[in-house]
Enzyme design. Structure first.
Site: not given
Length: 566
Positions: A61, A237
């Site tokens: 991430d 997302e």
């Protein structure tokens, strides 16, 4: 802005246990990790090249920002402590870890959560309007929820968390040139409007910079489902907003953080929309290629863009490199690609063909990986004799500070004051972890330890989570000292093998992985290594079997609650 002083120096964290160590506390010396992946041996670097990923092992991430010529990158850390590793670069190729954003218990409360809970998807951004850096994230523990910390100098530490009053996950801040600010995030559709499993939306809020809060009543859905809701896209997302040539670009991950993962882009004339998807989406994915392809890189997505020092755009993103059994043991790693933004929309260069392990260096950049404190890449060696009074920043704890159980022994080496918890418990453990960064590797350490009772154990662990791990350690049974290899799968522990051992001399412990095959070896007082337990499967150390979002960790482990009884 007042910011608490950073507890961790760039060279490492001070090593001093807060509890007094027992006289027989285990001492670890000379930890050596060596990568041995075939792909790097078959693809040596040529002049003008560097390896991708830029951060090997569990660094998922990624999010990136810049201030002038300085670039900062952060990653998810889940229940690892300290949390959110932060890196610095001036050229996007060579990276130094400068610390962790969440390095204090006031910022990070993960003591009772599973390893894949805790801190998700941090987003780092720089606001030139007030010369401040922000890191916003969702912390699934400690009652935090969505939160933001900030600083005017990432080298000097970050503020305590400010809780933000909105739901959902994956928040990101955007600071416009006119001083206005906005927050975007993933959320569930409004109540009763979920059309299918995985249906999610992207929301935007006006953000009050002066008081660090979303402005009530300003929330608005700007993406419903994804690029085309008629096709039932899942898990939109990881949103980020960028401004270029007076227009606003919204980039998101779509398809879930697995085999259908991708990156998509939208554009608007106003930060609050309406947003129109690019006709060429996705702009990054690896989902269209044969599953059995050689040197596979997969799951590419969750990206962030930044303008490089050469005026060209670049994107960092996560992807995985499974082993020969298609098992994901090393976890989600940080990759980078140049981005072509010469047209209306950005596109990752070579991001829609099978990713390769090497890239061309930007003009004028020297590759310094593994030198002068820069992170290594390829088949590197990491060695730590624990002779310093500071600990390398790559060492991490789990659910609690490392300082509570580590210290430097009087005669040298790392001493662990064992907790009355073991690694199968969802509690802080007295274990110092290093990330597995290759499919094929060896890791070894020398242990000096003489247990007094059966409840004491110290040694190596290969750990995916509290329910899936291997423990290779020294313990006691009656009057005998034993070296045991135990496997825990689905929370159930079985003993693979055990042998009597002389603990008057130091014992060297080693794990050697060749893809999915792991072997645990030992040597007494510098002798030849002897295998214990044969070849065992590394499948329990993969996210395929164990689940979750992390990679396998190699730990120096000690406990007062050993339950491995041969």
């Amino acid at each position: 802005m007042a910011v608490l002083a950073c507890l961790f120096l760039a060279s490492g964290v001070s090593v001093e246990a807060k509890e007094k160590a027992p006289k027989n506390a285990p001492v670890f010396t000379n930890f050596v990790y060596q990568g041995d992946d075939k792909i790097y041996k078959e693809n040596p670097l040529q002049p003008g090249e560097f390896y991708n990923p830029i951060l090997q092992g569990c660094y998922p991430d990624p999010s990136i920002t810049r201030k002038g010529g300085d670039y900062y990158l952060v990653n998810s850390s889940f229940a690892m402590f300290p949390g959110v590793p932060i890196f610095h670069s001036t050229d996007l190729v060579n990276w130094k870890q400068i610390g962790h954003v969440l390095d204090r218990e006031s910022q990070l409360k993960v003591e009772d959560c599973g390893i894949s809970a805790g801190v998700y998807a941090p987003a780092i951004s720089y606001n030139k309007n007030n010369d401040t850096f922000y890191m916003i994230t969702t912390q699934f523990s400690g009652g935090f929820g969505n939160m933001v910390v900030k600083t005017q100098d990432p080298m000097k530490g970050w503020s305590d968390p400010i809780k933000l009053q909105f739901g959902g996950i994956d928040p990101s801040l955007f600071f416009d040139d006119n001083g206005k600010a906005y927050l975007v995030h993933n959320d569930a559709p409004d109540r009763g409007k979920e059309q299918y499993e995985g249906h999610r939306v992207i929301k935007i809020w006006d953000y009050d910079v002066e008081n660090d809060r979303v402005i009530p009543g300003t929330d608005k859905i700007i993406v419903d489902g994804g690029v085309d809701i008629k096709k039932k896209p899942i898990w939109i997302e990881g949103p980020h907003i960028y401004k270029k040539d007076g227009r606003y670009y919204l980039m998101c991950a779509e398809g879930g953080t697995g085999g259908w993962h991708s990156e998509v882009i939208f554009v608007a004339d106003d930060p609050r929309g309406p947003y129109t998807p690019a006709p060429s989406n996705p702009i990054l994915t690896q989902r269209y290629f044969p599953q059995n392809r050689a040197n596979k890189v997969d799951w590419a997505g969750h990206a962030d863009l930044v303008e490089g020092p050469d005026g060209k755009y670049y994107g960092v993103f996560l992807a995985i490199r499974p082993n020969e059994k298609d098992m994901v043991n090393a976890g989600r790693e940080t990759f980078i690609l140049p981005v072509d933004w010469s047209g209306d929309f950005p596109v990752f260069e070579n991001g829609l063909i099978p990713l390769e392990c090497k890239l061309k260096l930007p003009k004028g950049v020297e590759y310094k990986a593994g030198k002068d404190g820069f992170f290594p890449n390829g088949n590197f060696k990491f060695e730590d004799s624990f002779a310093s009074d500071s600990l390398d920043l790559r060492w991490i704890g789990l659910r609690g500070p490392r300082e509570k159980f580590i210290s430097i022994a009087k005669k040298g080496g790392l001493q662990i004051t064992p907790f009355a918890t073991n690694i199968k418990e969802v509690k802080p453990t007295s274990t110092l972890f290093y990330r597995q960064q290759h499919s094929s590797f060896s890791a070894s350490t020398t242990l000096k330890f003489k247990p007094k009772a059966e409840n004491e154990l110290a040694g190596l662990t290969c750990y995916q989570n509290e329910r899936f791990n291997y423990v290779f350690g020294v313990t006691k049974k009656d009057k005998d000292y034993l070296l045991v290899l135990a496997k825990t799968a689905k929370g159930q522990t079985t003993i693979v093998a055990s042998t009597k051992i002389d603990v008057e001399a130091p014992v060297s412990l080693q794990v050697v992985a060749d893809g999915n095959d792991y072997r645990f070896n030992y040597a007494v007082e510098g002798g030849e290594y002897t295998n214990l337990g044969g070849t065992v499967s590394g499948d329990i150390l993969s996210t395929n079997v164990a689940g979750g979002f992390t990679g396998s960790l190699i730990g120096l482990y000690a406990t007062l609650t050993n339950d491995i009884r041969p």
